[in-house]
Design a protein around this motif. Structure first.
Motif, PDB file in Angstrom:
ATOM      1  N   ASN A   2       0.849  -1.185   0.000  1.00  7.79           N
ATOM      2  CA  ASN A   2       0.000   0.000   0.000  1.00  7.79           C
ATOM      3  C   ASN A   2       0.884   1.234   0.000  1.00  7.79           C
ATOM      4  O   ASN A   2       1.788   1.353   0.811  1.00  7.79           O
ATOM      5  N   TYR A  45      -7.965   2.517   7.730  1.00 14.03           N
ATOM      6  CA  TYR A  45      -8.144   1.815   6.462  1.00 14.03           C
ATOM      7  C   TYR A  45      -9.249   0.783   6.589  1.00 14.03           C
ATOM      8  O   TYR A  45      -9.580   0.334   7.689  1.00 14.03           O
ATOM      9  N   GLU A  47     -10.480  -2.952   5.005  1.00 18.75           N
ATOM     10  CA  GLU A  47     -10.010  -4.100   4.245  1.00 18.75           C
ATOM     11  C   GLU A  47     -11.172  -4.662   3.443  1.00 18.75           C
ATOM     12  O   GLU A  47     -12.237  -4.931   3.991  1.00 18.75           O
ATOM     13  N   GLU A  51      -7.551  -6.262  -0.035  1.00 19.04           N
ATOM     14  CA  GLU A  51      -6.899  -4.980  -0.278  1.00 19.04           C
ATOM     15  C   GLU A  51      -7.267  -4.011   0.834  1.00 19.04           C
ATOM     16  O   GLU A  51      -8.318  -4.132   1.458  1.00 19.04           O
ATOM     17  N   GLN A  52      -6.411  -3.039   1.045  1.00 20.42           N
ATOM     18  CA  GLN A  52      -6.684  -2.005   2.033  1.00 20.42           C
ATOM     19  C   GLN A  52      -6.995  -0.699   1.312  1.00 20.42           C
ATOM     20  O   GLN A  52      -6.290  -0.308   0.394  1.00 20.42           O
TER      21      GLN A  52
END
Length: 82
Positions: A2, A45, A47, A51-52
């Protein structure tokens, strides 16, 4: 992986001491008004699907006009702007 970030935009405010005195405003008042009107807030963030996705709040000031409309104090009921 990220990544997070990018270019950071900065503004400088040059005060005129004579005007501060004329309006009975301190540099501390100017600094505090700018700080209060340009708060940065923490981020986090989410999830999703492995993916974040980042969430963050970055300062509210985006233009010179935004700075010019910040009220520092009032003089006889009239706002004193940055």
């Amino acid at each position: 992986m990220n990544s997070f970030g990018g270019e950071e935009q900065q503004y400088e405010v040059l005060v005129q001491p004579g005007r501060l005195v004329a309006y009975n405003v301190s540099i501390t008042q100017v600094t505090e008004a700018l700080r209060k009107n340009n708060l940065n807030v923490g981020g986090a963030y989410l999830e999703r699907g492995g993916e974040q996705q980042f969430i963050r709040g970055v300062g509210l000031i985006e233009t010179v006009k935004d700075i010019e409309t910040i009220v520092v104090a009032a003089s006889d009921g009239t706002p004193v702007y940055v």
